[in-house]
Design a protein around this motif. Sequence first.
Motif, PDB file in Angstrom:
ATOM      1  N   VAL A  25      37.931  49.536  53.789  1.00  0.00           N
ATOM      2  CA  VAL A  25      37.989  49.389  52.345  1.00  0.00           C
ATOM      3  C   VAL A  25      36.879  48.440  51.919  1.00  0.00           C
ATOM      4  N   GLN A  26      36.136  48.838  50.959  1.00  0.00           N
ATOM      5  CA  GLN A  26      35.056  47.992  50.475  1.00  0.00           C
ATOM      6  C   GLN A  26      35.618  46.943  49.528  1.00  0.00           C
ATOM      7  N   SER A  27      35.030  45.734  49.607  1.00  0.00           N
ATOM      8  CA  SER A  27      35.554  44.641  48.794  1.00  0.00           C
ATOM      9  C   SER A  27      35.441  44.932  47.300  1.00  0.00           C
ATOM     10  N   GLY A  28      34.518  45.799  46.894  1.00  0.00           N
ATOM     11  CA  GLY A  28      34.410  46.177  45.486  1.00  0.00           C
ATOM     12  C   GLY A  28      35.669  46.873  44.993  1.00  0.00           C
ATOM     13  N   ALA A  29      36.271  47.684  45.847  1.00  0.00           N
ATOM     14  CA  ALA A  29      37.519  48.351  45.480  1.00  0.00           C
ATOM     15  C   ALA A  29      38.634  47.328  45.335  1.00  0.00           C
ATOM     16  N   ILE A  30      38.648  46.340  46.201  1.00  0.00           N
ATOM     17  CA  ILE A  30      39.675  45.299  46.136  1.00  0.00           C
ATOM     18  C   ILE A  30      39.536  44.510  44.839  1.00  0.00           C
ATOM     19  N   VAL A  31      38.311  44.178  44.472  1.00  0.00           N
ATOM     20  CA  VAL A  31      38.077  43.435  43.227  1.00  0.00           C
ATOM     21  C   VAL A  31      38.572  44.246  42.029  1.00  0.00           C
ATOM     22  N   THR A  32      38.320  45.543  42.030  1.00  0.00           N
ATOM     23  CA  THR A  32      38.782  46.403  40.940  1.00  0.00           C
ATOM     24  C   THR A  32      40.308  46.433  40.885  1.00  0.00           C
ATOM     25  N   LEU A  33      40.943  46.561  42.031  1.00  0.00           N
ATOM     26  CA  LEU A  33      42.411  46.557  42.073  1.00  0.00           C
ATOM     27  C   LEU A  33      42.973  45.250  41.543  1.00  0.00           C
ATOM     28  N   ILE A  34      42.344  44.148  41.903  1.00  0.00           N
ATOM     29  CA  ILE A  34      42.818  42.837  41.449  1.00  0.00           C
ATOM     30  C   ILE A  34      42.697  42.723  39.929  1.00  0.00           C
ATOM     31  N   LYS A  35      41.600  43.228  39.374  1.00  0.00           N
ATOM     32  CA  LYS A  35      41.455  43.223  37.914  1.00  0.00           C
ATOM     33  C   LYS A  35      42.558  44.042  37.253  1.00  0.00           C
ATOM     34  N   LEU A  36      42.884  45.178  37.860  1.00  0.00           N
ATOM     35  CA  LEU A  36      43.912  46.053  37.292  1.00  0.00           C
ATOM     36  C   LEU A  36      45.317  45.455  37.409  1.00  0.00           C
ATOM     37  N   LEU A  37      45.526  44.524  38.347  1.00  0.00           N
ATOM     38  CA  LEU A  37      46.827  43.856  38.463  1.00  0.00           C
ATOM     39  C   LEU A  37      47.212  43.150  37.162  1.00  0.00           C
ATOM     40  N   SER A  38      46.216  42.736  36.386  1.00  0.00           N
ATOM     41  CA  SER A  38      46.472  42.015  35.132  1.00  0.00           C
ATOM     42  C   SER A  38      46.724  42.948  33.953  1.00  0.00           C
ATOM     43  N   SER A  39      46.805  44.230  34.212  1.00  0.00           N
ATOM     44  CA  SER A  39      47.091  45.193  33.153  1.00  0.00           C
ATOM     45  C   SER A  39      48.441  44.884  32.513  1.00  0.00           C
ATOM     46  N   THR A  40      48.604  45.293  31.277  1.00  0.00           N
ATOM     47  CA  THR A  40      49.902  45.140  30.618  1.00  0.00           C
ATOM     48  C   THR A  40      50.837  46.299  30.970  1.00  0.00           C
ATOM     49  N   SER A  41      50.329  47.288  31.676  1.00  0.00           N
ATOM     50  CA  SER A  41      51.130  48.444  32.074  1.00  0.00           C
ATOM     51  C   SER A  41      51.884  48.142  33.370  1.00  0.00           C
ATOM     52  N   THR A  42      53.193  48.234  33.297  1.00  0.00           N
ATOM     53  CA  THR A  42      54.024  48.014  34.478  1.00  0.00           C
ATOM     54  C   THR A  42      53.677  48.998  35.584  1.00  0.00           C
ATOM     55  N   GLY A  43      53.404  50.231  35.208  1.00  0.00           N
ATOM     56  CA  GLY A  43      53.052  51.254  36.195  1.00  0.00           C
ATOM     57  C   GLY A  43      51.770  50.917  36.934  1.00  0.00           C
ATOM     58  N   ILE A  44      50.773  50.445  36.197  1.00  0.00           N
ATOM     59  CA  ILE A  44      49.504  50.060  36.831  1.00  0.00           C
ATOM     60  C   ILE A  44      49.713  48.840  37.722  1.00  0.00           C
ATOM     61  N   GLN A  45      50.475  47.873  37.243  1.00  0.00           N
ATOM     62  CA  GLN A  45      50.767  46.689  38.061  1.00  0.00           C
ATOM     63  C   GLN A  45      51.454  47.099  39.365  1.00  0.00           C
ATOM     64  N   MET A  46      52.454  47.954  39.249  1.00  0.00           N
ATOM     65  CA  MET A  46      53.212  48.410  40.414  1.00  0.00           C
ATOM     66  C   MET A  46      52.296  49.128  41.403  1.00  0.00           C
ATOM     67  N   ASP A  47      51.480  50.054  40.879  1.00  0.00           N
ATOM     68  CA  ASP A  47      50.603  50.832  41.748  1.00  0.00           C
ATOM     69  C   ASP A  47      49.547  49.965  42.427  1.00  0.00           C
ATOM     70  N   CYS A  48      48.930  49.071  41.679  1.00  0.00           N
ATOM     71  CA  CYS A  48      47.872  48.234  42.247  1.00  0.00           C
ATOM     72  C   CYS A  48      48.426  47.249  43.276  1.00  0.00           C
ATOM     73  N   ALA A  49      49.578  46.654  42.987  1.00  0.00           N
ATOM     74  CA  ALA A  49      50.203  45.768  43.971  1.00  0.00           C
ATOM     75  C   ALA A  49      50.574  46.559  45.226  1.00  0.00           C
ATOM     76  N   GLY A  50      51.064  47.777  45.034  1.00  0.00           N
ATOM     77  CA  GLY A  50      51.411  48.635  46.166  1.00  0.00           C
ATOM     78  C   GLY A  50      50.198  49.021  46.995  1.00  0.00           C
ATOM     79  N   ILE A  51      49.095  49.313  46.331  1.00  0.00           N
ATOM     80  CA  ILE A  51      47.863  49.650  47.057  1.00  0.00           C
ATOM     81  C   ILE A  51      47.361  48.436  47.835  1.00  0.00           C
ATOM     82  N   LEU A  52      47.378  47.254  47.202  1.00  0.00           N
ATOM     83  CA  LEU A  52      46.962  46.042  47.919  1.00  0.00           C
ATOM     84  C   LEU A  52      47.855  45.802  49.131  1.00  0.00           C
ATOM     85  N   TRP A  53      49.140  46.046  48.978  1.00  0.00           N
ATOM     86  CA  TRP A  53      50.076  45.916  50.093  1.00  0.00           C
ATOM     87  C   TRP A  53      49.666  46.869  51.221  1.00  0.00           C
TER      88      TRP A  53
END
Length: 137
Positions: free
Chosen positions: A1-29
């Motif tokens: 996994v490239q660190s650029g993808a990780i940075v993008t996922l981390i930015k998306l964790l701050s979304s106001t969408s519960t679904g996006i938060q759930m998915d991004c946290a799950g992907i990081l996991w």
Amino acid sequence: VQSGAIVTLIKLLSSTSTGIQMDCAGILWNISNSNENKVIIANSGALSILVNLLSSPSFYVQKNAAGALMSISVPPENKKLIVEAGSVPYLVKLLASPSEDVQEQAAGALINISCEPQYLSILARLGAVPYLTAMFN
């Protein structure tokens, strides 16, 4: 996994969408299965956001955030960062969650953190021991 993808996922964790938060946290996991990714995630600004997500009203977000912290907390150097991010009180609180899935992930993170003896007193002081003992009996 490239660190650029990780940075993008981390930015998306701050979304106001519960679904996006759930998915991004799950992907990081999921991608934190390698020690290299665990260290990259821990040093890329994700920890404070994941800790904030532990207070989400969504059990799914809580489970994935706690699961990510559980996985990321395996390397000794990450345990310190996770504790310093303020995770322990939130993880202890999740041990009393109505969701067993949330309880299991929070317990896993706390058990990983407890592998470093200097954090045992924090876990005891915050009341984690009775919950963890009950879970394993």
